[in-house]
Enzyme design. Structure first.
Site, PDB file in Angstrom:
ATOM      1  N   HIS A 130      14.260 -34.604   4.972  1.00 44.56           N
ATOM      2  CA  HIS A 130      15.555 -35.013   4.411  1.00 44.56           C
ATOM      3  C   HIS A 130      15.422 -35.484   2.967  1.00 44.56           C
ATOM      4  CE1 HIS A 130      16.749 -36.044   8.834  1.00 44.56           C
ATOM      5  NE2 HIS A 130      16.799 -34.750   8.600  1.00 44.56           N
ATOM      6  N   CYS A 374      12.784 -36.034  15.372  1.00 44.34           N
ATOM      7  CA  CYS A 374      12.962 -34.884  14.472  1.00 44.34           C
ATOM      8  C   CYS A 374      12.256 -35.098  13.142  1.00 44.34           C
ATOM      9  CB  CYS A 374      14.436 -34.609  14.250  1.00 44.34           C
ATOM     10  SG  CYS A 374      15.261 -34.061  15.746  1.00 44.34           S
ATOM     11  N   PHE A 375      11.529 -36.167  13.000  1.00 44.38           N
ATOM     12  CA  PHE A 375      10.622 -36.391  11.862  1.00 44.38           C
ATOM     13  C   PHE A 375      11.340 -36.297  10.506  1.00 44.38           C
ATOM     14  CE2 PHE A 375       8.672 -33.579  15.122  1.00 44.38           C
ATOM     15  CZ  PHE A 375       8.168 -34.602  15.922  1.00 44.38           C
ATOM     16  N   CYS A 376      12.574 -36.775  10.435  1.00 45.41           N
ATOM     17  CA  CYS A 376      13.344 -36.715   9.180  1.00 45.41           C
ATOM     18  C   CYS A 376      13.477 -35.281   8.668  1.00 45.41           C
ATOM     19  CB  CYS A 376      12.729 -37.585   8.084  1.00 45.41           C
ATOM     20  SG  CYS A 376      12.669 -39.307   8.476  1.00 45.41           S
ATOM     21  N   ALA A 377      13.519 -34.335   9.602  1.00 48.17           N
ATOM     22  CA  ALA A 377      13.733 -32.936   9.210  1.00 48.17           C
ATOM     23  C   ALA A 377      14.591 -32.310  10.305  1.00 48.17           C
ATOM     24  CB  ALA A 377      12.399 -32.219   9.054  1.00 48.17           C
TER      25      ALA A 377
END
Ligand code: PMP
Length: 439
Positions: A130, A374-377
């Site tokens: 993100h 979601c690992f900032c993605a």
């Protein structure tokens, strides 16, 4: 199977805290296993030592004339050359701007890129963190380069988009390595194409710079990297510093986004003369300790050799992937045939158990730390999980629904084959006793 590496890592004693014990749910304790290095890494011993050794000399920089101020100022300014050398950036052309982290570096650049923002196109990708997506959204026309069926970047789509936008693409901004799949992007192929169409390239180096040798290449090369950002806390120097490297000229025009002490040469109530880069981009008191830590980490990484780190971590990756492939009910994501172009990040799920539950069991029963979600993605994870736009909207409408996601194991240079064997055994136990954990 282990090649010539021993069962433990040759670099293990260079890291602080590898023997720390953590409590387990059964009342015992266990040595912590950290497989969440893509989020942040523990410090190098050398980094802490350098911080302690330097502390008696710590002082104000750039302004004071005292002896300690001079020492601190010189170390701070000379560090820029060390950073440029580490990533082989063209010194004549580029500047090093210190920031808090990758996120701040990208945000900073997003305010600097175009005079008339609405006329500029930025190409990001469907696989970005993100931090390399959101800062561009509110300022430019942003489009996303598509991925192939394995979740790797489509070079065909990149070229097509560069053609379609007819020279208006100002920047192609891509991760050097994905924080979800670990895929290494072909940054030099992207650079060549971008430059052919008069665009520049930014590489988000958060997951790249700590794990593989980085070469920004000479400015005359079509393959040079125009901008690079990375965070020291992912490279064993967690003292609040990151780096943005780019052409000095870009930061000379216009005004800095953050204004204040250090950014100016001369001020009256009606008039301001801004400092030259990098000082105009470093508002406020600089993070000298962060720079000391970063330089110590760079020196240690250089001593080990980035090539050695890359090979060792790739061996950990191969060992783990082949073991995971043999566990029934483990679902792995992305292209697993080509482990050469990948840093040691492995996303997976266990069929039938929610990802956050698996992480909780790993932590409470075995002292193993992984990341889930979601690992900032989020757009990338949705694509890898084949979640449609409509399905994603349902999660917005119904906040109580359990969110989709994955489990991510990510390695650092101090992780060992021993730790991986233990991890694999715990996963086997979870799969075997799945009915206890299904909820
Ligand atoms: N980009 C990538 C690829 C990352 O993995 C991360 C960290 N997870 C970031 C950007 C943001 O880094 P930071 O939190 O240090 O700003």
């Amino acid at each position: 199977m282990l090649g010539y590496w021993s069962y433990t890592s040759p670099y293990r004693n260079m890291i602080v805290g590898v023997d720390t014990k953590v409590p387990l749910s059964n009342g015992n304790s266990s040595t912590y296993i950290n497989f969440d290095n893509a989020a942040t890494t523990p410090p190098f011993v050398s980094v802490l030592k350098e911080i302690i050794d330097f502390s008696p000399w710590y002082s104000s920089i750039n302004r004071g004339k005292g002896y300690k101020s001079q020492i601190s100022s010189n170390l701070y300014e000379n560090s820029r050359k060390i950073v440029l050398n580490f990533v082989k950036a063209d010194e004549k052309y580029n500047t090093v701007i210190y920031v808090k982290n990758t996120t701040e570096g990208i945000n900073k650049l997003s305010y600097r890129l175009c005079d008339k923002n609405n006329e500029c196109v930025i190409l990001s990708t469907n696989m970005e963190h993100h931090s390399n997506d959101l800062p561009w959204r509110d300022k430019y026309k942003l489009d996303y380069i598509k991925l192939d069926k394995n979740g790797r970047l489509s070079m065909e789509d990149l070229e097509q988009k560069l053609i379609n936008y007819k020279g208006n693409v100002k920047l192609v901004t891509i991760s050097g390595a994905s924080n979800v799949t670990g895929f290494l992007n072909p940054i030099y192929d992207v650079a060549r194409l971008a430059h052919q169409y008069a665009a520049k390239i930014l590489v988000d180096g958060a997951q790249l710079v700590p794990h593989v040798p980085m070469d920004m290449k000479n400015q005359d090369s079509l393959e040079h990297i125009d901008f690079l950002v990375f965070s020291a806390h992912k490279m064993y120097a967690p003292f609040g510093i990151g780096v943005l490297i780019g052409p000095k000229e870009i930061f000379k025009k216009g005004e800095p986004h953050y204004k204040g002490g250090g950014t100016v040469d001369f001020v009256t109530h009606d008039y301001v003369i801004w400092n030259d880069p990098p000082n105009n981009e470093e508002a406020g008191t600089p993070n000298v300790m962060g720079v000391i830590a970063l330089v110590a980490a760079i020196n240690t990484l250089n001593q080990i050799g980035m090539n050695n780190i890359e090979s060792y971590e790739n061996a950990l990756l191969r060992y783990t992937v082949s073991a995971l492939k043999n566990i029934e009910d483990v679902e792995l994501y992305g292209d697993l045939d080509n482990l050469n172009n990948k840093v040691a990040i492995i996303p997976f799920n266990i069929k039938g158990i929610h990802h956050s539950k698996v992480a909780e069991i790993l932590s409470s029963k075995a002292g193993i730390a992984v990341r889930t979600g979601c690992f900032c993605a989020q757009p990338y994870v949705q694509e890898l999980l084949n979640i449609s736009k409509e399905e994603s909207l349902n999660f917005i409408k119904d906040s109580k629904q359990k969110r989709p996601g994955m489990i991510r194991a990510s390695f650092g240079l101090y992780n060992s084959f021993f730790e991986i064997d233990y991890f694999i055994n715990v996963l086997k136990h979870i799969v075997k006793n799945k009915n206890l954990y299904i909820n």
